[in-house]
Structure formats: structure tokens, C-alpha cells
Write an enzyme that holds these catalytic residues in place. Structure first.
Site, PDB file in Angstrom:
ATOM      1  N   TYR A  30      41.551  37.909  41.770  1.00 43.00           N
ATOM      2  CA  TYR A  30      42.720  38.719  41.419  1.00 43.00           C
ATOM      3  C   TYR A  30      43.849  37.797  40.986  1.00 43.00           C
ATOM      4  O   TYR A  30      44.068  36.758  41.615  1.00 43.00           O
ATOM      5  CB  TYR A  30      43.177  39.556  42.616  1.00 43.00           C
ATOM      6  CG  TYR A  30      42.242  40.697  42.958  1.00 43.00           C
ATOM      7  CD1 TYR A  30      42.470  41.981  42.476  1.00 43.00           C
ATOM      8  CD2 TYR A  30      41.126  40.489  43.761  1.00 43.00           C
ATOM      9  CE1 TYR A  30      41.626  43.029  42.787  1.00 43.00           C
ATOM     10  CE2 TYR A  30      40.265  41.534  44.087  1.00 43.00           C
ATOM     11  CZ  TYR A  30      40.519  42.805  43.594  1.00 43.00           C
ATOM     12  OH  TYR A  30      39.684  43.835  43.901  1.00 43.00           O
ATOM     13  N   GLU A  31      44.581  38.191  39.967  1.00 46.40           N
ATOM     14  CA  GLU A  31      45.619  37.312  39.436  1.00 46.40           C
ATOM     15  C   GLU A  31      46.722  37.046  40.461  1.00 46.40           C
ATOM     16  O   GLU A  31      47.482  36.093  40.336  1.00 46.40           O
ATOM     17  CB  GLU A  31      46.222  37.868  38.136  1.00 46.40           C
ATOM     18  CG  GLU A  31      46.996  39.151  38.301  1.00 46.40           C
ATOM     19  CD  GLU A  31      47.448  39.737  36.961  1.00 46.40           C
ATOM     20  OE1 GLU A  31      47.045  39.235  35.906  1.00 46.40           O
ATOM     21  OE2 GLU A  31      48.215  40.714  36.985  1.00 46.40           O
ATOM     22  N   SER A  32      46.765  37.866  41.488  1.00 43.69           N
ATOM     23  CA  SER A  32      47.747  37.656  42.554  1.00 43.69           C
ATOM     24  C   SER A  32      47.462  36.395  43.367  1.00 43.69           C
ATOM     25  O   SER A  32      48.284  36.002  44.196  1.00 43.69           O
ATOM     26  CB  SER A  32      47.769  38.869  43.479  1.00 43.69           C
ATOM     27  OG  SER A  32      46.458  39.202  43.910  1.00 43.69           O
ATOM     28  N   GLY A  33      46.301  35.768  43.160  1.00 44.52           N
ATOM     29  CA  GLY A  33      46.024  34.510  43.849  1.00 44.52           C
ATOM     30  C   GLY A  33      44.809  34.548  44.762  1.00 44.52           C
ATOM     31  O   GLY A  33      44.612  33.648  45.567  1.00 44.52           O
ATOM     32  N   ILE A  59      46.968  45.169  42.555  1.00 38.55           N
ATOM     33  CA  ILE A  59      46.173  43.949  42.648  1.00 38.55           C
ATOM     34  C   ILE A  59      46.778  42.950  43.620  1.00 38.55           C
ATOM     35  O   ILE A  59      46.301  41.845  43.754  1.00 38.55           O
ATOM     36  CB  ILE A  59      46.025  43.281  41.265  1.00 38.55           C
ATOM     37  CG1 ILE A  59      47.405  43.140  40.630  1.00 38.55           C
ATOM     38  CG2 ILE A  59      45.095  44.075  40.386  1.00 38.55           C
ATOM     39  CD1 ILE A  59      47.379  42.353  39.368  1.00 38.55           C
TER      40      ILE A  59
END
Lengths: 259, 306, 306, 259
Positions: D52-55, D68
Site C-alpha cells: 500500500y502506498e501508505s507504507g 489505503i
């Protein structure tokens, strides 16, 4: 209870520690600087935060570390980060007030060589190189240099410039630093086993105090150029008994660095 | 999640390190895989380009053993003690036989970072008014597209193999480190192949309990080698201390080529593996290096959600 | 180590956020300081440039309340739900009244990183063959000094103030975060002033027990505000859940300017502080958002040395 | 026990999930892609790692996350990192096999607009913008697009190019991607509520399967250009009962996305 008189190395450490009065964030090198910084934290600079290039901020070493990556600087520290963050956010980010450097060779302008003696491609002596020194010289707000002084280390011309000091002179250096956006203002003091040097506006180091026991002749013999001497040259104040006790009993009981 | 990558050191080095490779055994003072370095010596690898910010004793040993033709580094010494004499013998004087490629610490970190991020360069405020760019023409000036400011660039560094020692990993290679983090994450992501050597193999659940502690994900790891005490004389935070006494002793060993050869024979060539090295070190040394007490991190709560 | 920086939210905002400032309230979904945003509204700040990767509801509220004249961002929406209608009303049509400066996520991360590292630019492999560089001329091409490769650069971002919510800090501002880390560290290091808002104020010893967990050192922090539940309707990993129900409800509130004004009156202007907001939320909401169980990280041992 | 017939949205999700067979590392967007990816992990791609682009890397969500950045993707994940590392080391570093994108507008070459409808400076509709989409389109080895299809979303000319697809054609796109060192090979499939599209060597999308219940006329009415139809066009295979059960009972029991 009368203690042994201070050695020259102890005088150097005490003088360096006292320079840290009022400073907040200090980038520590290993060996002599490490002892000086720890002494300062216990005396003139209780608020001092220790930064190690290994990634440690706010270290509380429980013993004197042999290397700057010793486990004792990690346990109990405020923050331990990757080296990308340490060098990027802390050092280049301008958060370090004082950086400590040593040197194999230094010139009158505080330019430093820790790379080679002789020609770079075919050196007589291969030294360690920059490590973080080049970045410390550029990014720390001011730089303290601690080193033993001799005609081989205080030289007219260094063989390799690893870390920039006042370049070819104070004005040009200040202009360049401003133009290129360096955070650092360059070297502010050199503490040796003979005395303490500061930098004039012309960028050249000036002897401002002489350790008791050292002579001006000795200084001239251990300097590869005709050194500037402050007109109001004074003796370096004597170490206090408590400073000597801390060095001898707590910081370097084995005398690894101080004897 | 996926199959086990656990291997012996012998098999991991045999499969993943080849003659002519560029090899980074990283770890700043902390977690240096001497175990991997010694196995590379035993297997007789040649013509390696050795990459490390601080070559430390392990590269002095590997250079002395004839594995290397080049060195990429930023600080060359025995920290707090003295010199790496085997390396100096091959770099000083009229006919150096070891190719040096030299940066500063931040330059090396920037190189690994550019390698990990697939950037063609990494910019930094360093090298101004020094002789380093002249000594190493791969350090180049670059102008900012904003206001024309000049900084310096270093090129990406992508080792063929990166070898990292760590406190723990699971069988899939998900690896956790505490204490000094150095540039291991960057060096691993930059590499083509990755070997992780650990003090402890743990269940996947241990890793997943604290995902913020994970330095290297299994997806980039090729082999996991379990080698307790595998970093000695370097150290593993919480497991054992740095053997500073050995670092001091190395000065005299390294200074004398014959003594160094004898040391390599006794401690590397004549031992089959790291278990034998551990045994040879003996219980007294292991006891001497035990931490004086424990310093628990404490536990935080991630909370269950759904 | 140094003196306490603990302050009330009212005092911290009054002292550190000024009309015309650029303000980053960061936190990617996680740890968004709604408490600080609401206090800025209450104190009637004007002409702020609001910076966030994802403006989220808090900036929709702050824009609706008239605090802002500009927005720097990379994704403008109510995640998984819909739009930020107050912001849309000021950006659509013939006469937009809110200045937009737009990047991608990695572009914003790169901007904060360049700001934190005092780099004149950050290079990245993005924006190729898109309309973004034309829409935002601060996104500029840059050539690599190695092989002439072209990448893009973004300029450094140095907010006047960065405000970060976190699980815990000590009185000196040494701050620890777990769960999503977003770009809080970079945004804090890039800023001139930093306010940290925490769920829990802890003793320095708690921080020092796990130094790898520290995201922000106290030396860059100007004020520490203790505000449990201060991130609601965002969340604090381990403390409370994201109030997704409120995010869904915001769609209708935000769509109707009168309802939005009424909401601001009821939940911001008419409340003196966050304690009153917490009380107004009521025990049922707090209970609904409690994690369903605990998920402890476990403890690691740093070891005592000397 | 006889289940209700599959809806078009469910067909879209199942078709997208099946595309993930054999894939290893997938960059997940929220909403429909999230359900498709979670379905794939439970069916055709048990080895799939969710990024997930959130880390977050290796997420194991305990419930369907609305955003996300939901806490449920953090607890129990393999790794949670800063966004600098997620975008730098994982995505730009070339570690992501498949990136999922949605779109407000798409053209025949798979170029995507998620920024504005109308003129950029004075938009009719202000959309969210890139987020990480632009980087996913460039760095993920291949890109899957999932979106509902209509004449307003499948357009001859997009108003703004947020994320590059096959640019103006397949050959030019492949050359540019190679020259500029993009990791990604661009879009490989578009799954809509009407059918599945793949890309020919000319870079243009071709309808390769039609969901049962949809007609070619419907597809043409919902496409802003004369669409290419594969000569061997087939019906999309029916969802298995287990796939429908997973969607209806486990992944979206409230029917937030699938009804």
C-alpha cells in the site's frame, strides 16, 4: 589527595571541553574529541546532546567507547537512525552546532588532510580518508579541531585537502560559503597539546593561549609557517582538580587516550 | 508466506558470490558479517570489488587472503586503533595493486540510496573546495534547476551481492535490526542478490508483531543463514559486545604479513565453518562479551482492527 | 534533558502559527491533528498556505472556515468516499479563489526530503510524458551528470510550521510513532517550527528504552501538546480506530455549504477546546472506536554495555 | 443454497482477480482493486504480497479497509516504512510487479486522467489528482486498470494526462520507456463492467472478452472511439460460486463497493 600535575594531553582535553560551554548539539569523533565532549557534558555544558555519525542522537554512553559505533552509545540514546537520516536530516539539515575534527595535516587556514601523505595515486602513507569529515567541515555550524601539534602536522601546504577550512583566506571563504549555501561557518578553534588557536578575519589561525609548560619557541618549532601570535597571548587556565578527576577516574581510567 | 530460504553459509556463498563480483558486506561497526567474509576466503573467490563505507578488519583479512582487486569505501582504518596494514601494503608506494574508489560517508550513503531508488545520481552538499572530486572523477558537480545553485552528485551503487548480518529474520528473509542501522537497508535494496545472516531464526509471527522494526523484506532476500555470533569481533546489539580487545590486537597481526597469514590459516582456512570458530573462541571469550545486563525496549500496542 | 516544552493547544497555536504562514499538518490517513486544525480555525488565522499530501477532511474544514489562500498537495479527496466539496467550490469554474500547487505523492515526499536535507532539489523518476510539469512549472527536468539521462526534479519544501500528531513524546519533544509513518519525519525536519501533539506524555526513560522508535528528536520541536483523541476522526494506531463512519457522513455535510457552516459552529467555534470535543463525541463513539483487542509488538533487548 | 447471479461489478472484480494468477508483489489501490486483490490472494495468487502506498508491505488486512491508510493493514504486516522508502525503494526501485489504477478518463492507449475535467486552470470538475498513480504507471512492471466503462470515461481524448499509458502508440511508448529507463512496461489489461481489454503491439486496447449479459453494441455505445474487437472474442468465464461467496460474505459483506 594531591593529584599528579596535568599532562599536555589532559590540558588539551580540558581546553577543548571548555570551548563547548553553552553549545547544544555536538557531532562527536572518537578518541580525544569523545573524552573532551563527555567532560564538557559533565562540567560546562550539561545540556549538550551528543551526535555520532553512526546514527546516534542524544547518546548517554555508559563507558568510554573505543569506536563511534560502540553498543554503549546506542542503549539509552534518544534516537538511533539510519545514516541517510543522520547525515541528511541532522548534519546537512543544519542541526549540528559543533563538529569535532582531528587531522593528520592542517594548514594556517584550517584546511585539513586526512587522506594521504604524498601523491594521491602513489601515496607515501595512506590515511583513512574523509569518513564524515568533509561533510562535518561543510555542514556543522562551527568546527573545533583537536590534534597534537608538530612540524609534520602543522604544515605550510597540506598534501590533500579532505575537509575545507578557511580555504585561501577568510573573506573568500566566507563569500564562497554564503554563495554555495553551506550551513557551516568553518573552523573556529584549534586546540593542541601546546595551546589554543582561533581564527582572525583574514582566516588565519592565531595563537591565543599557551599551555603552562609550553613555550613560544616550542610552538614555532612545531609550526610549519611563521605563526601569528595574539598580542594579548595568555596562559591557558589550569585544569580544575575536578576536571582531572573526571578524566582520570571516569572517562579514561585505563589512560588509553590521555597518557 | 513463501518457501524457506534458509541455507548453510557454505551453500549460500557458493550459490550467490562469484569471482569478479562486486560485494558489499555492510554494517557500520555493528553487525558486520565476518562469518560470510571468512567463508568467501575459504571458497577462494578472486577478483572481487569489495564495497564498504568502513572496510574494517574483515576487508583487511579478505584483501590479505587475495580475494579482492578493488575497494570502494569512505573511511579506511581500524576505528579508534590504527591502520588496516594489509590494505595499506597494497595501496602505498609506487605500484599499488588494489584499485581504490573513494568517497565520503555521505557520498557512500547517497550512492547506495541512488542504487536502491534507481536514481541516476544522488545530490549532496559535500566535496566543495576539496581535492576529492579531482581524486575521483565520478564525483561530479550538478546545477540545481532552481536558481542555478551548484551541488555535487555521486553515481548509484548497485552491488552484485549485499551481505547483511541481523538480529533476526524469518525463513522467508523478512529481517529485523535494532541498534545502529547504518546503510544496510539501502545496500540491500540496491543489490542484485542479498544474503542475510542472523543470530536467530524466528517465526513469521514475531516479525509481523512489529512491522516497523523490519529493515529488509523477504522479497529481496535470496538466502537466510543462521549463524549465532557470526558478527564477531563486530557485535550484535543485545546479543554480544564488540570485541574491542581483538580490534586492538589486530594492529600487530595486520602489521606483520607472516603473522597475518598464520592468523588466516588458524582462524579461517583450517576451520570448516563458523561453528568451529565459535568453539575455538571458547566459553571465556563468549562470556567476556556478554552484555552486562538487559535493556528491554518495552512493547507497544498496534491494536487489533477487525 | 532540557526544559519542558509542554503547552496547551491554545498557547502553542497562538505562539507558533501566524497569519500568512505555510502550515503542514501531516500524517498519511494516520495521526492527522484535527485538534490543531480546529484550534487554528478558532483563533481565526488567515491567508495560510496549507500543505499536505492528502488534504483530507481537516483541510476541507479549514478552507471552508476561511483560513487558507493556497493549497500544496498531491491527492485531493475523501479517501474511499468522495470529494472535498468546500475545496472544490473554491477551485472549480471560472474564478477559482484557492491557489493550487499540485504534485504526485512521491513528488511531495521528495519535496519534504529536500527540505529536511537542505538540498536545492530532489530528483525522481516521475512525471515523464504527463501534463503535470506543464500544469506546475516548478516540476522541472534535470539531466544526470552520468550518461545524460533525464529525470525530473522537485524543489525543497520548508513549511513555516509543521504539526504532527503522535502516540507519545517526552516533555522535551522526543517523539515516537508506530504504524504508518507517512512523511512526518521529513516534514518536521524541513520546518522552521514544529508542534507535536500526542496521545500520551511519557517519561524520557520510555523514549530512551527504544531509540530506534524515535521519529522526531526534541531538538527540532517547539511545543508538545497533550491531546488524547486529538486525531479523531483520523486515528492513532493502538489507541483508537479511524472513524470511517464520519468520513462517509462528511460527503453530505461538505456538499452543502450551510450544513458545513453549521457543523463548524457546533464542533469547532462553539467548543472551547479538544476536551469539550471529546466530551461532545460521547462515550459511545469512543467505545465504538476502541480496537477490538491488543496486538503487542513484543520487546527486544538492546543490552547494557558498561 | 443457489446464489444470486453475478452482478456486473462482481464480474469485473472476479476477472481482475484472475489476472493476478502467478503474480508476486501487487500495489493496491483502495475500493474495487482492493477487493480484487484480496480475492486473488484467497484464490489464484496465494503468494501475493500486498503493498500500500501508505507504507505497508505484506499486509494482512483483518477487514476490508475503507482507505489505503486503515489501521487494519498495519497490524500484522511484514513491514511498515516511511513513504520515502515505500516510493523510493519498493516502487521506484522496481520491486512491484503489478500496479492497480482506476481512472476518471482513459483513452485507447491506456493514458489516464484523474486530475481535472475541462481546462486545468478553470476546471469543470476538480478530481483528486495523481496521488501515487503517476509513479505507479511509470514504475510498476505492469499496470492493471479497473474501472466502470461509459462514453464519458472511455474517451477519444483525455482532458489531462495524469498517468502515462502507451502514449501515442505502442512502439513509441516502448522506445521511450526503454530510453528513459522506466521500470514499467505500461498497461497490460483494462477490466471493466462490460469486458476485458488487452493491448496490441500498436499500443491500442482490444476487447478480448465480453462479460455474459453485455453486448458489443453496449460496448460500442460506452466507448468514445471505434473500439478494436479481438477476432477470437470470447465470453468472460463465469465466476465460481466460491469467488462470489468470498466477495459477498468476506470481502464486502455490506456491499459498499460491489452493489
Amino acid at each position: 589527595m594531591s593529584a599528579a600535575p596535568a599532562t599536555r594531553t589532559e590540558r588539551m582535553i580540558v581546553a577543548a571541553a571548555r570551548e563547548l560551554a553553552g553549545k547544544r548539539v555536538c557531532f562527536v569523533g572518537v578518541g580525544l574529541p569523545n573524552i573532551a565532549v563527555n567532560l564538557a557534558q559533565r562540567t560546562v555544558a550539561p545540556e549538550l546532546e551528543l551526535v555520532y555519525e553512526s546514527g546516534v542522537y542524544g547518546a548517554r554512553p555508559g563507558r568510554l567507547p573505543l569506536s563511534i559505533g560502540d553498543p554503549t552509545i546506542v542503549t539509552g540514546a534518544t534516537a538511533v537512525t539510519s545514516m541517510l537520516e543522520l547525515f541528511g536530516y541532522y548534519l546537512q539539515g543544519g542541526r549540528v552546532d559543533v563538529g569535532f575534527l582531528g587531522a593528520a595535516q592542517i594548514d594556517r587556514y584550517g584546511n585539513i588532510n586526512t587522506t594521504v601523505i604524498g601523491d594521491y595515486a602513489h601515496p607515501r602513507t595512506r590515511l583513512p580518508g574523509s569518513g564524515g569529515a568533509c561533510e562535518i567541515a561543510i555542514d556543522a555550524r562551527e568546527v573545533f579541531i583537536v590534534m597534537r601539534q608538530s612540524a609534520r602536522s602543522f604544515v605550510e601546504r597540506i598534501d590533500f585537502r579532505t575537509s575545507p577550512g578557511n580555504l585561501g583566506g577568510g573573506e573568500a571563504a566566507a563569500r564562497l560559503r554564503a554563495e554555495q549555501g553551506w550551513t557551516g561557518h568553518g573552523p573556529s578553534v584549534v586546540v593542541t597539546d601546546l595551546g589554543v588557536w582561533r581564527f582572525g578575519t583574514d582566516g588565519e589561525m592565531v595563537l591565543v593561549s599557551l599551555h603552562p609548560g609550553a613555550t613560544l619557541d616550542e610552538v614555532r618549532g612545531a609550526t610549519g609557517w611563521a605563526p601569528a601570535i595574539a598580542p594579548d597571548l595568555r596562559p591557558t587556565p589550569e585544569p580544575e582538580p575536578e576536571e582531572l578527576r573526571l578524566i582520570r577516574e571516569e572517562l579514561d581510567p585505563a589512560g588509553l587516550y590521555t597518557r | 508466506m513463501s518457501g524457506s530460504k534458509v541455507a548453510t553459509m557454505r551453500d549460500a556463498i557458493a550459490a550467490l558470490v562469484r569471482d569478479g563480483d562486486s560485494v558489499a558486506i555492510e554494517g557500520f561497526t555493528h553487525l558486520i558479517s565476518f562469518a560470510a567474509g571468512h567463508e568467501i576466503i575459504r571458497q577462494g573467490r578472486r577478483d572481487l570489488t569489495l564495497i564498504r563505507m568502513t572496510p574494517d578488519l574483515i576487508y583487511d583479512q579478505m584483501v590479505a587472503a587475495g580475494t579482492a582487486s578493488g575497494l570502494v569505501f569512505s573511511w579506511l582504518g581500524n576505528p579508534g586503533v590504527g591502520s588496516l596494514h594489509a590494505i595499506r601494503r597494497r595501496t602505498e608506494g609506487d605500484a599499488p595493486t588494489l584499485a581504490l574508489e573513494e568517497y565520503s560517508h555521505f557520498g557512500m550513503v547517497g550512492r547506495y540510496t541512488a542504487g536502491a531508488m534507481r536514481l541516476p545520481f544522488f545530490p549532496l552538499r559535500s566535496y566543495f573546495e576539496t581535492d576529492l572530486p579531482a581524486a575521483n572523477p565520478r564525483i561530479r558537480p550538478i546545477r540545481s534547476p532552481y536558481g542555478d545553485e551548484l551541488v555535487y552528485a555521486v553515481p548509484p551503487l548497485n552491488p552484485d551481492v549485499t551481505i547483511v548480518h541481523a538480529q533476526r529474520a524469518d525463513a522467508a528473509g523478512n529481517t529485523q535490526i535494532w541498534g545502529l542501522l547504518g546503510c544496510q537497508k539501502e545496500a540491500a535494496f540496491a543489490a542484485d542478490r542479498v544474503i542475510v545472516v542472523v543470530e536467530e531464526l524466528v517465526d513469521e509471527a514475531v516479525i509481523r508483531a512489529d512491522p516497523n522494526r523490519t529493515a529488509i523484506p523477504g522479497v529481496i532476500v535470496d538466502a537466510v543463514v543462521v549463524e549465532p555470533f557470526g558478527a564477531h569481533p563486530s557485535y550484535s546489539q543485545g546479543h554480544y559486545d564488540r570485541d574491542s580487545r581483538f580490534y586492538v590486537e589486530w594492529e600487530a597481526i595486520s602489521r606483520d604479513p607472516e603473522r597475518l597469514d598464520a592468523w588466516l590459516r588458524e582462524w579461517v582456512h583450517d576451520l570448516p565453518d563458523r561453528a568451529a570458530y565459535r568453539e575455538k573462541l571458547g566459553p571465556e571469550t563468549l562470556a567476556r562479551l556478554r552484555p552486562t545486563g538487559s535493556a528491554p525496549s518495552g512493547s507497544v500496542d498496534y491494536g487489533r482492527y477487525g
